[in-house]
Design an enzyme around this catalytic site. Structure first.
Site, PDB file in Angstrom:
ATOM      1  N   SER A  43       0.886  -1.185  -0.088  1.00 12.12           N
ATOM      2  CA  SER A  43      -0.127   0.016  -0.013  1.00 12.12           C
ATOM      3  C   SER A  43       1.028   1.239   0.008  1.00 12.12           C
ATOM      4  CB  SER A  43      -0.949   0.128   1.114  1.00 12.12           C
ATOM      5  OG  SER A  43      -1.868  -0.873   1.049  1.00 12.12           O
ATOM      6  N   LYS A  45      -0.067   3.583  -2.741  1.00 15.11           N
ATOM      7  CA  LYS A  45      -0.880   4.579  -2.846  1.00 15.11           C
ATOM      8  C   LYS A  45      -0.517   5.957  -2.811  1.00 15.11           C
ATOM      9  CE  LYS A  45      -4.682   1.944  -0.455  1.00 15.11           C
ATOM     10  NZ  LYS A  45      -3.951   0.743  -0.118  1.00 15.11           N
ATOM     11  N   SER A  96      -5.986   3.785   4.484  1.00 14.67           N
ATOM     12  CA  SER A  96      -5.365   2.772   3.266  1.00 14.67           C
ATOM     13  C   SER A  96      -6.548   2.079   2.700  1.00 14.67           C
ATOM     14  CB  SER A  96      -4.421   1.970   3.953  1.00 14.67           C
ATOM     15  OG  SER A  96      -3.620   1.296   2.923  1.00 14.67           O
TER      16      SER A  96
END
Length: 429
Positions: free
Chosen positions: A73, A76, A137
């Site tokens: 993640s 992102k 997230s």
């Protein structure tokens, strides 16, 4: 000067002109950033780690920094960068509303992933999705940001790849906008890629992503440092808790370390990852740890390793802050080649910093080039200040041969004509 000496100089001049007409000899590749840096002083229990200054890219610590690894993640942050770029360019606003596709809804409501639920027919603002992406997230929210920017996931992933290439990150593997493995985004899987394919960057490249994000959009910190916030979807509230447990109010907070961002990442292949940023004595650091232990969702290993890294940095270095227009003693001027003025005054071009060893060799500053070619304009970069600890250059990601801060010209000067230049060359003076 005798006639013989003048004649010899004219011959040399003619030879020089001939040499200039010959094909150029290729220049060897620039010095590479070392894969390990100061690991003899601190050996973290991670697969890879790095620490840099957020402005200059000065390398403060590195462990296996060039090996591409899954980033989960932390992906992102690229999605956030492209979203903020679209807002800056007027293609989106914070109030722009978007509806999720069926594929995004399936991801957003999968409880095995970090998420806030998204629903059929509901509209969500870019601001909501941005907050959910950075704080919770949320994978569905990140995918919907990608859809808002590019219309669908595949063109957005291509846009992510193009952005990384513009940053000279050429060994990245990017398949999803959220960081999930390709197989986990269902119908939005990247075509032609393996189902198990995951986004991969090196720690060095992940630090470069963070550096660009903080440089171009420093306001990202205002959201990244929020520990808790509710996601409001019509009459439903979903409590979001930041996965960065080093923020104030969360379990791994340490007031001495002052962490205020940025993003965690976790998959089975990636282990526990974390790109952090913190202010220290007027300067800002970016750290990345990748492949820390992740026994279960309560394992704080990535934060423990980040604490060790930051503590090492704070006891090993001190930032020396330079302000715009400041002059460095002993390096206040430089020569001008072919200028009406033979020298100009110079100083620091922009606010910046250099991290100097606290108990190591004395910081030494010199000019990368002691002469600039005319004409010279006020404010232009005339040369660079080069920093060393004793005789050893301080290393930067962009300048592996040494940390450089631009020196600007305080004065202008025009270029003298050819006859004057030739006369100076021939007779000196």
């Amino acid at each position: 000067m005798t006639f013989k000496h003048k004649f010899n100089r004219i011959i040399v001049a003619l030879v020089a002109i001939v040499l200039l007409m010959l094909p150029a000899v290729p220049i060897s590749a620039a010095t590479q950033v070392p894969n390990d840096y100061n690991t003899n002083q601190l050996n973290l229990n991670v697969k890879s780690a790095i620490a840099i200054d957020s402005k200059t890219g000065q390398l403060l610590y590195g462990k296996n920094i060039n090996q591409p690894l899954p980033i989960a993640s932390m992906t992102k942050l690229i999605t956030v960068y492209l979203t903020l770029t679209a807002i800056k360019e007027g293609k989106l606003t914070w109030q722009t509303k978007v509806k999720p596709t069926d594929a995004i809804i399936r991801v957003a409501n999968n409880k095995d992933f970090s998420n806030v639920p998204l629903h059929v027919g509901h509209e969500y603002s870019i601001k909501q999705l941005y907050q959910a992406t950075l704080i919770e997230s949320a994978n569905g929210a990140a995918m919907l940001l990608g859809q808002a920017v590019s219309g669908a996931q595949v063109p957005f992933v291509k846009k992510m790849r193009q952005q990384l290439t513009r940053w000279q990150i050429n060994d990245a593997q990017i398949y999803t906008s959220c960081g999930l493995p390709n197989k986990d985004v269902g119908a939005d899987a990247y075509p032609g890629a393996a189902s198990q394919a995951e986004n991969e960057l090196s720690a060095k490249d992940m630090a470069i992503v963070g550096q660009h994000l903080l440089t171009d959009f420093p306001q990202v910190i205002k959201t990244a440092k929020i520990a808790r916030l509710d996601f409001i979807d019509q009459n439903t509230r979903t409590a979001m808790v930041n996965f960065n447990w080093m923020l104030k109010g969360l379990s791994q907070y340490n007031p001495q370390l002052k962490v205020d961002g940025l993003k965690t990442g976790t998959t089975d292949a990636a282990g526990a990852c974390f790109i952090a940023t913190a202010e220290h004595n007027g300067a800002r650091i970016i750290t990345v740890v990748m492949g820390a232990a992740h026994r279960d969702g309560s394992d704080p290993s990535r934060f423990i390793q980040t604490k060790e890294l930051l503590s090492y940095l704070y006891r090993t270095y001190r930032p020396i802050i330079f302000t715009k227009n400041e002059v460095i003693t002993g390096l206040t001027s430089m020569k001008v080649h072919n200028g009406k003025a033979r020298q100009i005054n110079i100083g620091i071009k922009e606010n910046s910093e250099v991290w100097a060893p606290i108990n190591g060799a004395k910081l030494h500053v010199e000019l990368a080039d002691d002469q600039v070619e005319a004409p010279v304009k006020v404010g232009q970069t005339a040369t660079n200040y080069l920093f060393k600890a004793g005789s050893a250059p301080l290393i930067s990601l962009t300048n592996p041969s040494g940390v450089r801060l631009p020196a600007k010209a305080f004065q202008r000067t025009t270029k003298v004509n050819f006859l004057v230049r030739f006369w100076r060359w021939l007779f000196g003076g």
